[in-house]
Design a protein around this motif. Structure first.
Motif, PDB file in Angstrom:
ATOM      1  N   ALA A   1      -8.584  38.094 -10.229  1.00  0.00           N
ATOM      2  CA  ALA A   1      -7.132  38.281 -10.314  1.00  0.00           C
ATOM      3  C   ALA A   1      -6.761  39.761 -10.302  1.00  0.00           C
ATOM      4  O   ALA A   1      -5.820  40.173  -9.623  1.00  0.00           O
ATOM      5  CB  ALA A   1      -6.586  37.608 -11.573  1.00  0.00           C
ATOM      6  N   ALA A   2      -7.516  40.569 -11.041  1.00  0.00           N
ATOM      7  CA  ALA A   2      -7.245  42.007 -11.044  1.00  0.00           C
ATOM      8  C   ALA A   2      -7.524  42.618  -9.680  1.00  0.00           C
ATOM      9  O   ALA A   2      -6.728  43.410  -9.164  1.00  0.00           O
ATOM     10  CB  ALA A   2      -8.088  42.694 -12.117  1.00  0.00           C
TER      11      ALA A   2
ATOM     12  N   ALA B   1      -7.425  41.165  -6.856  1.00  0.00           N
ATOM     13  CA  ALA B   1      -6.490  40.639  -5.861  1.00  0.00           C
ATOM     14  C   ALA B   1      -5.110  41.286  -5.962  1.00  0.00           C
ATOM     15  O   ALA B   1      -4.289  41.136  -5.064  1.00  0.00           O
ATOM     16  CB  ALA B   1      -6.368  39.130  -6.013  1.00  0.00           C
ATOM     17  N   THR B   2      -4.868  42.008  -7.036  1.00  0.00           N
ATOM     18  CA  THR B   2      -3.575  42.650  -7.234  1.00  0.00           C
ATOM     19  C   THR B   2      -3.498  43.913  -6.380  1.00  0.00           C
ATOM     20  O   THR B   2      -4.329  44.810  -6.502  1.00  0.00           O
ATOM     21  CB  THR B   2      -3.369  43.007  -8.721  1.00  0.00           C
ATOM     22  N   ARG B   3      -2.509  43.962  -5.532  1.00  0.00           N
ATOM     23  CA  ARG B   3      -2.376  45.075  -4.582  1.00  0.00           C
ATOM     24  C   ARG B   3      -2.319  46.429  -5.297  1.00  0.00           C
ATOM     25  O   ARG B   3      -2.958  47.380  -4.877  1.00  0.00           O
ATOM     26  CB  ARG B   3      -1.135  44.866  -3.718  1.00  0.00           C
ATOM     27  N   SER B   4      -1.581  46.506  -6.388  1.00  0.00           N
ATOM     28  CA  SER B   4      -1.449  47.788  -7.079  1.00  0.00           C
ATOM     29  C   SER B   4      -2.771  48.264  -7.675  1.00  0.00           C
ATOM     30  O   SER B   4      -2.974  49.458  -7.862  1.00  0.00           O
ATOM     31  CB  SER B   4      -0.374  47.703  -8.164  1.00  0.00           C
ATOM     32  N   VAL B   5      -3.671  47.349  -7.964  1.00  0.00           N
ATOM     33  CA  VAL B   5      -4.983  47.731  -8.480  1.00  0.00           C
ATOM     34  C   VAL B   5      -5.875  48.216  -7.341  1.00  0.00           C
ATOM     35  O   VAL B   5      -6.576  49.215  -7.453  1.00  0.00           O
ATOM     36  CB  VAL B   5      -5.651  46.549  -9.228  1.00  0.00           C
ATOM     37  N   ARG B   6      -5.841  47.510  -6.232  1.00  0.00           N
ATOM     38  CA  ARG B   6      -6.681  47.884  -5.084  1.00  0.00           C
ATOM     39  C   ARG B   6      -6.251  49.190  -4.442  1.00  0.00           C
ATOM     40  O   ARG B   6      -7.058  49.868  -3.818  1.00  0.00           O
ATOM     41  CB  ARG B   6      -6.653  46.773  -4.024  1.00  0.00           C
ATOM     42  N   HIS B   7      -4.996  49.542  -4.578  1.00  0.00           N
ATOM     43  CA  HIS B   7      -4.485  50.726  -3.883  1.00  0.00           C
ATOM     44  C   HIS B   7      -4.096  51.859  -4.828  1.00  0.00           C
ATOM     45  O   HIS B   7      -3.162  52.603  -4.541  1.00  0.00           O
ATOM     46  CB  HIS B   7      -3.293  50.334  -3.009  1.00  0.00           C
TER      47      HIS B   7
END
Length: 85
Positions: free
Chosen positions: A67-68, A70-76
């Motif tokens: 879930a973490a 998959a979160t766009r703000s975490v990946r970017h």
């Protein structure tokens, strides 16, 4: 290593005027989660068995990680270089 990356990420991406509050919430969440988890896992293991409990806990960890991730703000998450670098 996680702690270093976590602290650097917080210090880089959280405004200084709210950083202490974010650190406080992080600490409370970490401190509260451990005894709550320990209080729940014992009776759960007694009820359903050790292996299902361990597998369930492992599944929760995998789901939280996915879930973490998959979160766009975490990946970017980006790091802006200071003018002095």
């Amino acid at each position: 290593m996680f702690s270093i990356a976590w602290d650097q990420s917080l210090q880089t991406n959280v405004p200084r005027d709210v950083l202490a509050r974010v650190y406080s919430y992080d600490a409370v969440g970490s401190v509260v989660a451990v005894p709550v988890g320990e209080a729940l896992v014992g009776p759960l293991a007694h009820t359903v068995g050790t292996v299902p409990t361990l597998l369930g806990c492992a599944a929760l960890i995998v789901l939280a990680t996915v879930a973490a991730a998959a979160t766009r703000s975490v990946r970017h998450v980006t790091v802006e270089e200071s003018a002095g670098s």
